[in-house]
Write an enzyme that holds these catalytic residues in place. Structure first.
Site, PDB file in Angstrom:
ATOM      1  N   ILE A  99      18.801 -85.711  11.780  1.00 28.06           N
ATOM      2  CA  ILE A  99      19.574 -84.514  11.476  1.00 28.06           C
ATOM      3  C   ILE A  99      19.723 -84.373   9.971  1.00 28.06           C
ATOM      4  O   ILE A  99      20.274 -85.255   9.308  1.00 28.06           O
ATOM      5  CB  ILE A  99      20.976 -84.587  12.139  1.00 28.06           C
ATOM      6  CG1 ILE A  99      20.846 -84.911  13.639  1.00 28.06           C
ATOM      7  CG2 ILE A  99      21.747 -83.291  11.896  1.00 28.06           C
ATOM      8  CD1 ILE A  99      20.022 -83.930  14.445  1.00 28.06           C
ATOM      9  N   GLU A 100      19.208 -83.274   9.447  1.00 28.98           N
ATOM     10  CA  GLU A 100      19.259 -83.057   8.002  1.00 28.98           C
ATOM     11  C   GLU A 100      19.906 -81.701   7.761  1.00 28.98           C
ATOM     12  O   GLU A 100      19.513 -80.717   8.346  1.00 28.98           O
ATOM     13  CB  GLU A 100      17.835 -83.114   7.432  1.00 28.98           C
ATOM     14  CG  GLU A 100      17.124 -84.398   7.863  1.00 28.98           C
ATOM     15  CD  GLU A 100      15.695 -84.555   7.345  1.00 28.98           C
ATOM     16  OE1 GLU A 100      15.271 -83.761   6.500  1.00 28.98           O
ATOM     17  OE2 GLU A 100      15.031 -85.488   7.806  1.00 28.98           O
ATOM     18  N   GLY A 101      20.922 -81.663   6.927  1.00 26.62           N
ATOM     19  CA  GLY A 101      21.620 -80.406   6.647  1.00 26.62           C
ATOM     20  C   GLY A 101      22.653 -80.101   7.724  1.00 26.62           C
ATOM     21  O   GLY A 101      22.929 -80.927   8.588  1.00 26.62           O
TER      22      GLY A 101
END
Ligand SMILES: *[C@@H]1O[C@H](CO)[C@@H](O)[C@H](O)[C@H]1NC(C)=O
Ligand SMILES: *[C@@H]1O[C@H](CO)[C@@H](O)[C@H](O)[C@H]1NC(C)=O
Ligand SMILES: *[C@@H]1O[C@H](CO)[C@@H](O)[C@H](O)[C@H]1NC(C)=O
Ligand SMILES: *[C@@H]1O[C@H](CO)[C@@H](O)[C@H](O)[C@H]1NC(C)=O
Length: 299
Positions: A152-154
């Site tokens: 999970i990025e951002g």
């Protein structure tokens, strides 16, 4: 004389065994799924180089959206074209390799509420894990994956801890649901920081790339070492992995040449008993460089 030889051979075997066991040997985790020219999943596992394969990615989910899987040129999940992967998954598992579904990837994702997290978990359970095994709608067919990888990025960072808790609760159904994650090395991770503190994650492969402040720098190993110490001491996971690009082209920065990794970096990070090995992005780039084959005996 003969007796003496027998004794010294036994001693030698014992010494080698102790050396191997004491060397804190790790494994390699690889991402597969984002390039159609990286071989099949079964071929990936047949290399014998990997202990974990993360199938990348379930790219859309949460916020009431219809979940979407993306496997690039491998097959088209939207037309039910990836169910043939099922036999590949079971062939990997038969070799003792754990096969994870990676959710996320580049881009912004968010969960709206604990209830939203619960709905995503129900979907994951029925479509990739132990639920709904007889459903013809399972994107990868009937094979039961070993768990879920959080990439999970951002986004806001909210409710990923709920997602982890709800997933983990399914481990009570007779088969463990492994949880893994690929946070960024600046600590704590903006998206997964809270979730990782739950202690529910088994293996955490930290992205020591695209992150100059904590990644490898030949003139200053202490940046990487400090970040590594923080991850291994503050995150209650079973094992921590060093996440790296498998080629210079695989990331904007952070590639470590084989000799620098094996001579400088690995000896430093292996001192931690939380050391689990190395994660590589990705199978496609690993094919170009042979990185995993080159580092395998040192990992
Ligand atoms: C893996 O999947 C491919 C199709 O993508 C199929 O041709 C092959 O037989 C499968 N291999 C195994 C071992 O299941
Ligand atoms: C799924 O199918 C198998 C074999 O056809 C059957 O034995 C089993 O009861 C089914 N399970 C469910 C939950 O329907
Ligand atoms: C991410 O998505 C959420 C909701 O869809 C939105 O509110 C937020 O502004 C987005 N953030 C970025 C950095 O794009
Ligand atoms: C690898 O290490 C050597 C010194 O041993 C250094 O000169 C070189 O810059 C390093 N390479 C990279 C890409 O960090």
């Amino acid at each position: 004389m003969a007796m003496q030889i027998v004794i010294s051979v036994q001693f030698l075997i014992l010494a080698v065994l102790m050396l191997v066991m004491g060397s804190n040997a790790g494994g390699i985790a690889i991402y597969w799924g984002q390039n159609g020219n990286e071989g099949t999943l079964a071929e990936t596992c047949a290399t014998g180089n990997y202990e974990f394969v993360n199938i990348a990615f379930l790219s859309t989910f949460g916020g009431g959206q219809k979940p979407v899987m993306n496997l690039a040129g491998h097959c088209d999940p939207s037309s039910n074209g990836c169910t043939g992967l099922s036999s590949n998954i079971t062939s990997c598992q038969a070799k003792g390799i754990k096969v994870m579904l990676s959710i996320g990837g580049g881009g912004n994702r968010s969960l709206n509420s604990p209830d939203d997290a619960r709905q995503v978990v129900t979907y994951l359970w029925n479509n990739f894990l132990g639920g709904g095994k007889n459903s013809s709608l399972r994107p990868l067919g009937p094979a039961v994956l070993d768990g879920i990888d959080f990439d999970i990025e951002g986004g806001t960072g909210l409710y990923w801890d709920d997602l982890a808790r709800y997933l983990s609760a399914y481990s009570n159904q007779g088969r463990k649901v492994y949880l893994t994650a690929a946070p960024q090395c600046p600590f704590p991770d903006a998206s997964l920081g809270v979730a990782l503190k739950t202690g529910l994650f088994d293996y955490v492969w930290v992205q020591f790339y695209n992150n100059p402040p904590c990644q490898y720098n030949p003139s200053e190993l202490s940046n990487l070492e400090e970040a590594w110490k923080q991850w291994t001491s503050e995150i209650p996971a079973t094992k921590i992995f060093l996440g790296l690009p498998a080629s210079p082209e695989a990331a904007g920065s952070g590639f470590i040449p084989v000799a620098n990794l094996t001579c400088n970096v690995l000896p430093a990070i292996k001192r931690s008993n939380k050391y689990g090995g190395v994660m590589l992005w990705s199978k496609y780039y690993d094919d170009q460089t042979g990185y995993s084959s080159s580092i395998k005996t040192d990992v």
